[in-house]
Design a protein around this motif. Structure first.
Motif, PDB file in Angstrom:
ATOM      1  N   GLY A 171      81.194   1.781  72.589  1.00  0.00           N
ATOM      2  CA  GLY A 171      82.202   0.737  72.670  1.00  0.00           C
ATOM      3  C   GLY A 171      82.730   0.354  71.294  1.00  0.00           C
ATOM      4  O   GLY A 171      83.941   0.201  71.102  1.00  0.00           O
ATOM      5  N   TRP A 172      81.826   0.197  70.330  1.00  0.00           N
ATOM      6  CA  TRP A 172      82.219  -0.184  68.971  1.00  0.00           C
ATOM      7  C   TRP A 172      83.198   0.819  68.369  1.00  0.00           C
ATOM      8  O   TRP A 172      84.171   0.429  67.708  1.00  0.00           O
ATOM      9  N   THR A 173      82.963   2.098  68.590  1.00  0.00           N
ATOM     10  CA  THR A 173      83.865   3.125  68.058  1.00  0.00           C
ATOM     11  C   THR A 173      85.291   2.879  68.527  1.00  0.00           C
ATOM     12  O   THR A 173      86.239   2.986  67.743  1.00  0.00           O
ATOM     13  N   HIS A 174      85.445   2.553  69.788  1.00  0.00           N
ATOM     14  CA  HIS A 174      86.783   2.309  70.318  1.00  0.00           C
ATOM     15  C   HIS A 174      87.364   0.997  69.789  1.00  0.00           C
ATOM     16  O   HIS A 174      88.547   0.925  69.433  1.00  0.00           O
ATOM     17  N   ILE A 175      86.531  -0.025  69.712  1.00  0.00           N
ATOM     18  CA  ILE A 175      87.006  -1.333  69.244  1.00  0.00           C
ATOM     19  C   ILE A 175      87.487  -1.252  67.803  1.00  0.00           C
ATOM     20  O   ILE A 175      88.572  -1.755  67.471  1.00  0.00           O
ATOM     21  N   THR A 176      86.692  -0.622  66.928  1.00  0.00           N
ATOM     22  CA  THR A 176      87.081  -0.568  65.516  1.00  0.00           C
ATOM     23  C   THR A 176      88.312   0.293  65.295  1.00  0.00           C
ATOM     24  O   THR A 176      89.050   0.111  64.332  1.00  0.00           O
ATOM     25  N   ASN A 177      88.561   1.226  66.235  1.00  0.00           N
ATOM     26  CA  ASN A 177      89.778   2.035  66.169  1.00  0.00           C
ATOM     27  C   ASN A 177      90.935   1.427  66.958  1.00  0.00           C
ATOM     28  O   ASN A 177      91.968   2.073  67.142  1.00  0.00           O
ATOM     29  N   LYS A 178      90.717   0.181  67.437  1.00  0.00           N
ATOM     30  CA  LYS A 178      91.741  -0.546  68.206  1.00  0.00           C
ATOM     31  C   LYS A 178      92.193   0.230  69.443  1.00  0.00           C
ATOM     32  O   LYS A 178      93.383   0.321  69.754  1.00  0.00           O
ATOM     33  N   LEU A 179      91.212   0.771  70.137  1.00  0.00           N
ATOM     34  CA  LEU A 179      91.456   1.516  71.369  1.00  0.00           C
ATOM     35  C   LEU A 179      90.758   0.800  72.528  1.00  0.00           C
ATOM     36  O   LEU A 179      89.714   0.167  72.329  1.00  0.00           O
ATOM     37  N   PRO A 180      91.293   0.892  73.739  1.00  0.00           N
ATOM     38  CA  PRO A 180      90.588   0.313  74.884  1.00  0.00           C
ATOM     39  C   PRO A 180      89.259   1.026  75.108  1.00  0.00           C
ATOM     40  O   PRO A 180      89.152   2.241  74.909  1.00  0.00           O
ATOM     41  N   VAL A 181      88.258   0.270  75.500  1.00  0.00           N
ATOM     42  CA  VAL A 181      86.944   0.852  75.742  1.00  0.00           C
ATOM     43  C   VAL A 181      86.896   1.404  77.168  1.00  0.00           C
ATOM     44  O   VAL A 181      87.032   0.638  78.131  1.00  0.00           O
ATOM     45  N   PRO A 182      86.725   2.718  77.327  1.00  0.00           N
ATOM     46  CA  PRO A 182      86.673   3.289  78.682  1.00  0.00           C
ATOM     47  C   PRO A 182      85.496   2.729  79.473  1.00  0.00           C
ATOM     48  O   PRO A 182      84.426   2.457  78.924  1.00  0.00           O
ATOM     49  N   GLU A 183      85.715   2.557  80.759  1.00  0.00           N
ATOM     50  CA  GLU A 183      84.646   2.049  81.616  1.00  0.00           C
ATOM     51  C   GLU A 183      83.598   3.115  81.891  1.00  0.00           C
ATOM     52  O   GLU A 183      82.418   2.795  82.079  1.00  0.00           O
ATOM     53  N   ASN A 184      84.013   4.376  81.944  1.00  0.00           N
ATOM     54  CA  ASN A 184      83.080   5.455  82.288  1.00  0.00           C
ATOM     55  C   ASN A 184      82.431   6.007  81.011  1.00  0.00           C
ATOM     56  O   ASN A 184      82.934   6.904  80.356  1.00  0.00           O
ATOM     57  N   VAL A 185      81.278   5.430  80.691  1.00  0.00           N
ATOM     58  CA  VAL A 185      80.541   5.824  79.482  1.00  0.00           C
ATOM     59  C   VAL A 185      79.933   7.216  79.694  1.00  0.00           C
ATOM     60  O   VAL A 185      79.320   7.479  80.741  1.00  0.00           O
ATOM     61  N   PRO A 186      80.095   8.123  78.744  1.00  0.00           N
ATOM     62  CA  PRO A 186      79.595   9.489  78.948  1.00  0.00           C
ATOM     63  C   PRO A 186      78.074   9.575  79.052  1.00  0.00           C
ATOM     64  O   PRO A 186      77.342   8.791  78.435  1.00  0.00           O
ATOM     65  N   TYR A 187      77.636  10.512  79.836  1.00  0.00           N
ATOM     66  CA  TYR A 187      76.225  10.918  79.893  1.00  0.00           C
ATOM     67  C   TYR A 187      75.947  11.746  78.639  1.00  0.00           C
ATOM     68  O   TYR A 187      76.760  12.584  78.237  1.00  0.00           O
ATOM     69  N   VAL A 188      74.816  11.493  78.015  1.00  0.00           N
ATOM     70  CA  VAL A 188      74.446  12.214  76.796  1.00  0.00           C
ATOM     71  C   VAL A 188      73.074  12.860  77.008  1.00  0.00           C
ATOM     72  O   VAL A 188      72.098  12.182  77.342  1.00  0.00           O
ATOM     73  N   LYS A 189      73.022  14.159  76.809  1.00  0.00           N
ATOM     74  CA  LYS A 189      71.777  14.910  76.969  1.00  0.00           C
ATOM     75  C   LYS A 189      71.531  15.709  75.690  1.00  0.00           C
ATOM     76  O   LYS A 189      72.310  16.601  75.344  1.00  0.00           O
TER      77      LYS A 189
END
Length: 268
Positions: A171-189
């Protein structure tokens, strides 16, 4: 007691082992990071280690330090401030100062409640978050030293701390880049250095990041461009995230250009 102070100490010890025998000239060799020398890297780590220690043990001293930072960067830069703070100290002496400080600093953090709040720029944070940030910085800036010396880094599972930071700052990455935060957070493996599998967020075949934990940490700390790794991203959200991922505070930073950060191949 909690684990992150020991992880910070171990990561610092690993970096010290890499540079402990370098000469003054070798410590002043440039890295691939903004022209910083190895001495610059160690100075940066030491100054902000001291700041984190002040925030834990002496809030007034930390506030005075941060006031100096604010005054110095008006018309200047953080790098100028750090150079002024270091006052021309030699690389070998600076290395010894850093080495002599981070161990007792880790001990101080070991003795406190990990939930204790400590001041920092902006909102306060927990002692656990503070020392984890120092671990992340040590690991990330350490990478340019390994790269410049042409040494293949051998990681340990303590980098899980950085992977968690990377996942948690989606979320922070999107906020600091002034982008909307996507609701569907990626799965990370991720595959840990030990071979263990680390999984974060809900499984999603259409929105995911997969690969080595080391490379994921390199991307979220911006020491590698994602195209220079073997990470596999699926879906627009995951792909766009990895192109701008930033797990550290501050204004948005541009990831290194493709091919610009790599292990230097030394002549035989």
């Amino acid at each position: 007691m909690f684990q992150q102070p020991q992880d910070f100490r171990d990561e610092s010890d690993a970096l010290y082992g890499l540079i402990k025998d370098l000469s003054e000239d070798e410590l002043r060799a440039p890295t691939q990071f903004k022209g910083w020398t190895i001495r610059d890297v160690i100075g940066h780590l030491h100054i902000w280690n001291e700041a984190a220690h002040k925030s834990l043990t002496d809030e007034a001293a930390f506030n005075a330090f941060y006031e100096r930072v604010g005054k110095a960067v008006i018309g200047g830069s953080l790098r100028d401030f750090e150079n002024a703070e270091l006052d021309g100290v030699s690389g070998t002496e600076l290395r010894d100062r850093w080495h002599g400080f981070y161990g007792p600093m880790a001990d101080a953090f070991l003795e406190v409640d990990p939930k204790q709040r400590v001041p920092w720029a902006g909102p306060s944070m927990s002692a656990r978050s503070s020392i984890t940030a120092r671990l992340m910085e040590t690991w990330a800036h350490g990478q340019e030293v390994y790269d410049s010396l042409g040494v293949e880094r051998v990681n340990a599972d303590r980098i899980r701390n950085i992977a968690v930071l990377g996942v948690n700052t989606f979320g922070w990455t999107h906020i600091t880049n002034k982008l909307p935060v996507p609701e569907n957070v990626p799965y990370v493996k991720l595959t840990a250095p030990s071979g263990e599998i680390w999984e974060f967020n809900d499984p999603d075949p259409d929105n995911r990041v997969e690969g080595s934990a080391e490379e994921f940490c390199q991307v979220v700390t911006q020491v590698r461009n994602v195209v220079d790794t073997s990470l596999k991203t699926t879906g627009d959200v995951a792909t766009k995230w990895m192109a701008i991922a930033q797990c550290f505070a501050g204004p948005p930073e541009t990831p290194p250009a493709p091919g610009s950060r790599h292990k230097v191949v030394k002549a035989a």
